[in-house]
Design a protein around this motif. Structure first.
Motif, PDB file in Angstrom:
ATOM      1  N   THR A 231       0.862  -1.180   0.000  1.00 16.32           N
ATOM      2  CA  THR A 231       0.000   0.000   0.000  1.00 16.32           C
ATOM      3  C   THR A 231       0.898   1.230   0.000  1.00 16.32           C
ATOM      4  OG1 THR A 231      -0.199  -0.138   2.423  1.00 16.32           O
ATOM      5  CG2 THR A 231      -1.950  -1.134   1.119  1.00 16.32           C
TER       6      THR A 231
ATOM      7  N   HIS B  18      -1.850  -1.128  -3.841  1.00 16.91           N
ATOM      8  CA  HIS B  18      -3.064  -0.368  -3.529  1.00 16.91           C
ATOM      9  C   HIS B  18      -2.669   1.065  -3.191  1.00 16.91           C
ATOM     10  CE1 HIS B  18      -5.779  -3.907  -3.206  1.00 16.91           C
ATOM     11  NE2 HIS B  18      -4.639  -4.515  -2.975  1.00 16.91           N
TER      12      HIS B  18
ATOM     13  N   ALA C 193      -7.875  -1.778  -7.924  1.00 16.36           N
ATOM     14  CA  ALA C 193      -8.981  -0.824  -7.854  1.00 16.36           C
ATOM     15  C   ALA C 193      -9.252  -0.394  -6.412  1.00 16.36           C
ATOM     16  CB  ALA C 193     -10.241  -1.460  -8.454  1.00 16.36           C
ATOM     17  N   GLN C 194      -9.068  -1.321  -5.491  1.00 14.24           N
ATOM     18  CA  GLN C 194      -9.371  -1.028  -4.088  1.00 14.24           C
ATOM     19  C   GLN C 194      -8.295  -0.117  -3.482  1.00 14.24           C
ATOM     20  OE1 GLN C 194      -9.027  -4.403  -1.396  1.00 14.24           O
ATOM     21  NE2 GLN C 194     -11.012  -3.888  -0.509  1.00 14.24           N
ATOM     22  N   ARG C 195      -8.716   0.882  -2.719  1.00 11.45           N
ATOM     23  CA  ARG C 195      -7.769   1.798  -2.097  1.00 11.45           C
ATOM     24  C   ARG C 195      -7.086   1.150  -0.891  1.00 11.45           C
ATOM     25  NH1 ARG C 195      -7.228   6.916  -4.559  1.00 11.45           N
ATOM     26  NH2 ARG C 195      -8.339   6.584  -6.508  1.00 11.45           N
TER      27      ARG C 195
ATOM     28  N   GLU D 116      -8.914   0.533   2.575  1.00 16.83           N
ATOM     29  CA  GLU D 116      -9.911  -0.547   2.507  1.00 16.83           C
ATOM     30  C   GLU D 116      -9.247  -1.910   2.380  1.00 16.83           C
ATOM     31  OE1 GLU D 116     -12.393   0.990  -0.525  1.00 16.83           O
ATOM     32  OE2 GLU D 116     -13.665   2.037   0.930  1.00 16.83           O
ATOM     33  N   PHE D 117      -8.172  -1.963   1.622  1.00 17.05           N
ATOM     34  CA  PHE D 117      -7.436  -3.231   1.494  1.00 17.05           C
ATOM     35  C   PHE D 117      -6.903  -3.681   2.857  1.00 17.05           C
ATOM     36  CE2 PHE D 117      -3.238  -5.295   0.950  1.00 17.05           C
ATOM     37  CZ  PHE D 117      -3.665  -6.475   0.355  1.00 17.05           C
TER      38      PHE D 117
ATOM     39  N   GLU E  23      -9.926  -4.800   5.039  1.00 14.66           N
ATOM     40  CA  GLU E  23     -10.532  -6.041   4.564  1.00 14.66           C
ATOM     41  C   GLU E  23      -9.610  -7.237   4.793  1.00 14.66           C
ATOM     42  OE1 GLU E  23     -12.966  -5.446   0.905  1.00 14.66           O
ATOM     43  OE2 GLU E  23     -11.967  -7.322   0.339  1.00 14.66           O
TER      44      GLU E  23
END
Ligand code: BDR
Ligand code: CA
Length: 311
Positions: A33, A63, A100-102, A105-106, A109
């Motif tokens: 990230t 991400h 696609a997921q920021r 959120e990654f 999750e």
């Protein structure tokens, strides 16, 4: 292996942290990230992709995270990391798109989907994403195994006499992360200033004779000059992979338990990490610890091995 998410801002030493994580069987890198820090988040995100390309590990998702600190203005470290954030090497174009997921959120999750105590979060840039993740889903605080950050220092600074860049860049985020209550290890400048890329280290890497070894040497060449010209060092301190080395082999990084806080308000002390080192403060139930002493040969052995393994 230890399953980790690396939240970073590559950055020369962040790039080495990625290599060390990928090249060690003791660590499984679930995702990278990115956060604005050493350069803008656009450049940083692309750099993360390029480093994974060079390591031929495009399967690891990237991400994109926060573009700026929670409250402060963006302040990039172009003097240390150059215009690109990774000056000194050719950066291959990414062949895989950014996920696609920021980032935040990654992180949430992944931690919530895993078993309690399974995921370790490693932060080697400003702590904006980790702070936002802890606020978005407070349940992650109980659920992560631990958090290891490169940042701060109990006796040393680099951005100011008492503050280190990552903490100084987003002190409010750092305060959230340090106060959260999860098990946290601060790998600060006191430790990372012992991780010097000496001429002997470069020779060992050079002897590997691979493209990745060349990439490493290109990074270190620029990093060395930057540290000589701006920070008064002969050899550059390679901060960020010390966090990964600690996870691979805790014997390489000695630590001490100590209550830890981050100064957000001082006129002279913005971003200072304040460790309580008074006698008797190192209680077993203290959730924060600071890194004190590096086994430098042991550390570099891990890095050289990783570069070798990645081929
Ligand atoms: C930290 O700041 C950045 O320039 C480096 O990548 C490292 O994370 C050292 O103060
Ligand atoms: Ca960094």
């Amino acid at each position: 292996p230890r399953r980790i998410i690396l939240d970073c801002d590559p950055g020369h030493d962040d790039a080495v942290a990625i290599m060390l994580a990928l090249g060690s069987s003791a660590v499984e890198l679930l995702g990278v990230t990115t956060v604005g820090g050493n350069q803008t988040v656009d450049k940083i995100t692309r750099n993360a992709q390029s480093v994974l390309e060079v390591c031929r590990r495009q399967d690891v998702p990237v991400h994109r995270g926060s573009a700026r600190p929670l409250l402060r203005e963006v302040h990039v470290a172009g003097d240390i990391h150059g215009e690109s954030g990774l000056d000194g090497v050719e950066l291959p174009a990414p062949t895989v798109p950014v996920a696609a997921q920021r980032a935040v959120e990654f992180i949430v999750e992944t931690v919530m989907a895993a078993e309690p105590g399974e995921i370790t979060l490693v932060g080697t840039g400003p702590l904006t994403n980790l702070a936002l993740a802890a606020r978005l889903e407070p349940a992650i605080v109980e659920r992560v195994r631990e958090v290891v950050i490169m940042g701060g220092g109990y006796h040393e600074g680099n951005m100011t006499p008492v503050a280190e860049f990552n903490i100084w860049a987003d002190p409010e985020a750092a305060a959230i992360v340090v106060d959260a209550g999860w098990e946290l290890t601060m790998v600060g400048l006191d430790l990372t200033h012992q991780a010097l890329a000496t001429a002997e280290v470069e020779q060992e890497i050079s002897a590997l004779g691979t493209d990745l070894a060349e990439f490493f040497l290109g990074l270190m060449g620029f990093f060395r000059r930057a540290y000589q010209e701006n920070q008064g060092f002969d050899d550059p301190p390679v901060h960020d992979p010390c966090t990964i080395a600690y996870l691979i082999d805790p014997d390489v990084v000695r630590t001490r338990r100590a209550p830890l806080r981050v100064e957000t308000r001082g006129d002279l002390t913005r971003g200072m990490t304040v460790a309580d080192l008074r006698p008797g403060t190192d209680a077993e139930d203290c959730r924060t610890q600071i890194a004190t002493e590096l086994d430098a040969p042991g550390f570099w052995r891990l890095v050289v091995d990783a570069v070798r393994v990645l081929g």
